[in-house]
Write a protein that holds these residues in place. Structure first.
Motif, mmCIF file in Angstrom:
data_model
loop_
_atom_site.group_PDB
_atom_site.id
_atom_site.type_symbol
_atom_site.label_atom_id
_atom_site.label_comp_id
_atom_site.label_asym_id
_atom_site.label_seq_id
_atom_site.Cartn_x
_atom_site.Cartn_y
_atom_site.Cartn_z
ATOM 1 N N ILE A 25 44.847 51.412 31.075
ATOM 2 C CA ILE A 25 44.773 50.091 31.703
ATOM 3 C C ILE A 25 46.069 49.798 32.442
ATOM 4 O O ILE A 25 46.068 49.286 33.563
ATOM 5 C CB ILE A 25 44.483 49.017 30.630
ATOM 6 N N ALA A 26 47.178 50.139 31.817
ATOM 7 C CA ALA A 26 48.479 49.898 32.448
ATOM 8 C C ALA A 26 48.588 50.682 33.756
ATOM 9 O O ALA A 26 48.940 50.140 34.813
ATOM 10 C CB ALA A 26 49.603 50.305 31.500
ATOM 11 N N GLU A 27 48.283 51.958 33.705
ATOM 12 C CA GLU A 27 48.344 52.813 34.894
ATOM 13 C C GLU A 27 47.451 52.234 35.990
ATOM 14 O O GLU A 27 47.833 52.145 37.156
ATOM 15 C CB GLU A 27 47.865 54.222 34.533
ATOM 16 N N SER A 28 46.276 51.846 35.579
ATOM 17 C CA SER A 28 45.312 51.290 36.510
ATOM 18 C C SER A 28 45.848 50.028 37.172
ATOM 19 O O SER A 28 45.827 49.863 38.392
ATOM 20 C CB SER A 28 44.027 50.993 35.729
ATOM 21 N N LEU A 29 46.370 49.150 36.337
ATOM 22 C CA LEU A 29 46.908 47.874 36.783
ATOM 23 C C LEU A 29 48.038 48.091 37.784
ATOM 24 O O LEU A 29 48.051 47.517 38.881
ATOM 25 C CB LEU A 29 47.453 47.157 35.543
ATOM 26 N N LEU A 30 48.973 48.938 37.406
ATOM 27 C CA LEU A 30 50.128 49.188 38.268
ATOM 28 C C LEU A 30 49.693 49.845 39.570
ATOM 29 O O LEU A 30 50.207 49.519 40.641
ATOM 30 C CB LEU A 30 51.145 50.075 37.539
ATOM 31 N N SER A 31 48.753 50.743 39.502
ATOM 32 C CA SER A 31 48.296 51.404 40.722
ATOM 33 C C SER A 31 47.732 50.392 41.700
ATOM 34 O O SER A 31 47.993 50.456 42.896
ATOM 35 C CB SER A 31 47.227 52.443 40.391
ATOM 36 N N GLY A 32 46.939 49.458 41.172
ATOM 37 C CA GLY A 32 46.373 48.425 42.042
ATOM 38 C C GLY A 32 47.463 47.566 42.648
ATOM 39 O O GLY A 32 47.485 47.300 43.847
ATOM 40 N N ILE A 33 48.396 47.158 41.800
ATOM 41 C CA ILE A 33 49.499 46.313 42.273
ATOM 42 C C ILE A 33 50.305 47.048 43.336
ATOM 43 O O ILE A 33 50.567 46.531 44.426
ATOM 44 C CB ILE A 33 50.412 45.921 41.085
ATOM 45 N N PHE A 34 50.669 48.295 43.043
ATOM 46 C CA PHE A 34 51.489 49.066 43.977
ATOM 47 C C PHE A 34 50.724 49.361 45.259
ATOM 48 O O PHE A 34 51.306 49.455 46.330
ATOM 49 C CB PHE A 34 51.972 50.367 43.322
ATOM 50 N N TYR A 35 49.414 49.524 45.125
ATOM 51 C CA TYR A 35 48.629 49.742 46.337
ATOM 52 C C TYR A 35 48.733 48.538 47.261
ATOM 53 O O TYR A 35 48.945 48.686 48.465
ATOM 54 C CB TYR A 35 47.164 50.016 46.001
ATOM 55 N N LEU A 36 48.615 47.340 46.686
ATOM 56 C CA LEU A 36 48.759 46.130 47.505
ATOM 57 C C LEU A 36 50.154 46.077 48.133
ATOM 58 O O LEU A 36 50.302 45.726 49.308
ATOM 59 C CB LEU A 36 48.484 44.886 46.665
ATOM 60 N N PHE A 37 51.166 46.455 47.361
ATOM 61 C CA PHE A 37 52.522 46.512 47.918
ATOM 62 C C PHE A 37 52.570 47.473 49.105
ATOM 63 O O PHE A 37 53.138 47.181 50.145
ATOM 64 C CB PHE A 37 53.524 46.984 46.855
ATOM 65 N N SER A 38 51.976 48.635 48.895
ATOM 66 C CA SER A 38 52.094 49.677 49.928
ATOM 67 C C SER A 38 51.380 49.269 51.215
ATOM 68 O O SER A 38 51.690 49.769 52.288
ATOM 69 C CB SER A 38 51.517 51.002 49.414
ATOM 70 N N ARG A 39 50.421 48.350 51.088
ATOM 71 C CA ARG A 39 49.692 47.908 52.276
ATOM 72 C C ARG A 39 50.202 46.578 52.820
ATOM 73 O O ARG A 39 49.614 46.022 53.749
ATOM 74 C CB ARG A 39 48.190 47.814 51.945
ATOM 75 N N PHE A 40 51.265 46.076 52.232
ATOM 76 C CA PHE A 40 51.869 44.811 52.646
ATOM 77 C C PHE A 40 52.239 44.851 54.128
ATOM 78 O O PHE A 40 52.869 45.786 54.599
ATOM 79 C CB PHE A 40 53.122 44.553 51.816
ATOM 80 N N ASP A 41 51.810 43.790 54.840
ATOM 81 C CA ASP A 41 52.074 43.782 56.284
ATOM 82 C C ASP A 41 52.986 42.624 56.693
ATOM 83 O O ASP A 41 53.046 42.258 57.863
ATOM 84 C CB ASP A 41 50.750 43.684 57.037
ATOM 85 N N GLY A 42 53.682 42.018 55.730
ATOM 86 C CA GLY A 42 54.594 40.939 56.068
ATOM 87 C C GLY A 42 54.036 39.567 55.702
ATOM 88 O O GLY A 42 54.768 38.570 55.658
ATOM 89 N N ASP A 43 52.762 39.539 55.424
ATOM 90 C CA ASP A 43 52.115 38.262 55.093
ATOM 91 C C ASP A 43 52.166 38.047 53.578
ATOM 92 O O ASP A 43 51.295 38.475 52.832
ATOM 93 C CB ASP A 43 50.666 38.303 55.598
ATOM 94 N N GLU A 44 53.210 37.320 53.164
ATOM 95 C CA GLU A 44 53.453 37.153 51.728
ATOM 96 C C GLU A 44 52.332 36.381 51.037
ATOM 97 O O GLU A 44 51.934 36.703 49.913
ATOM 98 C CB GLU A 44 54.790 36.426 51.529
ATOM 99 N N LYS A 45 51.819 35.382 51.740
ATOM 100 C CA LYS A 45 50.792 34.534 51.131
ATOM 101 C C LYS A 45 49.542 35.355 50.779
ATOM 102 O O LYS A 45 49.006 35.270 49.677
ATOM 103 C CB LYS A 45 50.426 33.411 52.117
ATOM 104 N N THR A 46 49.138 36.175 51.749
ATOM 105 C CA THR A 46 47.970 37.024 51.511
ATOM 106 C C THR A 46 48.231 38.001 50.368
ATOM 107 O O THR A 46 47.366 38.234 49.516
ATOM 108 C CB THR A 46 47.615 37.799 52.792
ATOM 109 N N LEU A 47 49.433 38.566 50.361
ATOM 110 C CA LEU A 47 49.767 39.494 49.283
ATOM 111 C C LEU A 47 49.598 38.815 47.926
ATOM 112 O O LEU A 47 48.949 39.352 47.025
ATOM 113 C CB LEU A 47 51.212 39.993 49.441
#
Lengths: 192, 192, 192, 192
Positions: free
Chosen positions: C151-173
């Motif tokens: 669950i931890a690995e899964s959780l972090l992967s999802g979180i980091f994926y969102l980070f990796s796709r961050f486009d500058g829009d903090e609110k959306t992130l």
DNA sequence: AATGAATGAGCATTCATTCAT
DNA sequence: GATGAATGAATGCTCATTCAT
């Protein structure tokens, strides 16, 4: 068993001839030769000591004939006037026709081996004949040694080119050879 | 520093020229070239991208000149009678005198590289000129294409041989070239 | 001079960040980094001892923040119930927003360096929290440690994926982060 | 002999599997693999054409199964509701159980090879299923594509983590897998 | 005689790192 | 501080040759 052995040995020689001619001695690989025969590379070493021995087995008889040829035509000493270069060319053609692949390997594919200077030897010998028999008959004096070598190199290249393009038609080969020599050596008088 | 760099760069080019000429492009090793310069093989890559780039740096200007030469003398189309092959030989000699080792590498040592067919191109071009301009003037019909190729091969071999033996004496080279061409092409009438 | 020095130093750090992120620490070459800055590779060594020091200079502050974050939220001992994982995710997001490239390098591009286990540490810590705080609230007993890690690995992967796709829009992130956690952790009750 | 050969070939495959998994395809060295087997690097080439062939021999059957799996579950078209992601996970588990190291190499260690995008393909496919089948059932609208990708990434990471920690106990793996999916996908209703 | 297996030196090339200037 | 030059070990790969079986 002795018979089978000879078959394999012959197969190796045949395969090596093809390979040496196709890619040259240096670039030919023992594995590729073995594959052509359908044996393993290691097995070649049951018949030949190494790659160079294999080349030796292929070209040394031809090599001997060529050197015999050179020594025969040189026997009578420096001042001989016969055989002419054209006759020599005919004798070379005879050797070629009896040892086609071997001859071509010696002339085109033996770089990297101990035979790599055979062509030079030919050139040197032909140059000697040209210098002593042909050039003296010209009216104007030239720096004769180098010119003779260039003519020799040129002559041999043309002859060997015709050999390399030989397609089995001996008559045409001999006619082309004759035409070529007439044109380049005897000023094409027969042809003009 | 800039001077030193140019020195090394030049040293590499010089060493590579020697090595390429000595053993040919294919069998020249970066290590051997580096040893000639007194550096390590890796260091060559600070100056040239790879083995092919090194060859390029050496021969590409010469290559361009040679192709320009061929294209220039081909300009007037099939029916031209001038420049004669002798004049062409003079132009080749000019290129050679300005790019000696490069020229010889292109003619004798570039197998394995993208330049490996340059000599063939020369031969083919010369054969074409000989077939269309020289042979038709002979009275007897011959299997002309092959003969023309043999003559072309022969001619170029003689010319290149003189180049390969050049010792710095331009006058002698040009005289030998003239004599050679007179003898093989124009039946030596001037000399007889 | 001190100013210029800082400029170069900063330039190297910036270039290295980009390079490390683009191709990873192991695959990044000092030469390529130097080229990005417009200096020579050797000059980097005037500012950093070696490749690893360069990575250190880039990620160690971020690394410290992350470890501080972990130690802070761990302070109250094993039995704490707050902050929740969602709150922890928010704190990680804060660190990420202040150290974007560094964070992503640590998570995706530091294989081959001493930081290559940082992601594991995160997983291990998150797993511990999940095992002690989340799983006990479930009715059925499970082989809890391994499940918690997954669950931890899964959780972090999802979180980091969102980070990796961050486009500058903090609110959306932050909204995506919230949605993601709601869906995967809190059973999406808010969303359903 | 045939037996010995198969032993060595198997040994190479085994060593390569370990090495690829340990350091990844790109950074696995033929010499290191050879050392694991106790042979020289050159000898590997008696069994495999090159590094890529070695990887192929290891993972291509598994790769085929995975692609067949994806294509099978995609057959019914966009609107299918079954098999659910949980069932898909079970099928992936089956493939994994039959090809453990191969599977892990494909998922974690094939960067630098032609297989390096296989994990992305999985993620993309899972994201598509999640976006079209899972998210629409939520009441609130979300920036669905990115969220779906994050969920997909998260899901697969959890699944693959369980695979990577597999210790031979299939029953526990399947139970953990079920628990993990229940918790993250179906909101743990069974477990609460 | 024949094989499969193995070796070790060689190849072009890359790269982190060092160092005199 | 900055550079160009250089190194040496490492990479994947090839090949003539050896050798136990």
């Amino acid at each position: 068993m002795q018979i089978q052995k000879e078959e394999i040995r012959g197969g190796i020689l045949e395969a090596a001839k093809e390979e040496f001619l196709a890619v040259g001695y240096r670039h030919a690989s023992m594995r590729a030769i073995a594959e052509r025969v359908g044996i393993t590379a290691g097995n070649i070493y049951a018949y030949f000591n190494n790659k160079e021995s294999l080349l030796d087995a292929i070209v040394s008889p031809t090599m001997a004939k060529l050197q015999e040829l050179i020594s025969n035509v040189s026997k009578d000493g420096i001042l001989m006037t016969e055989p002419t270069i054209a006759e020599l060319a005919q004798q070379i053609t005879d050797v070629f026709l009896q040892n086609r692949l071997q001859f071509l390997i010696l002339m085109y594919g033996c770089s990297g081996s101990k035979y790599e200077h055979i062509r030079q030897e030919f050139t040197r010998y032909a140059a000697f004949r040209i210098e002593t028999e042909l050039l003296p008959r010209l009216s104007r004096k030239t720096q004769s040694r180098l010119l003779a070598e260039a003519i020799a190199e040129s002559l041999l290249s043309g002859i060997f080119y015709l050999f390399s393009r030989f397609d089995g038609d001996e008559k045409t080969l001999r006619q082309n050879m004759k035409d070529f020599l007439m044109l380049t050596l005897y000023h094409g008088t027969e042809l003009l």
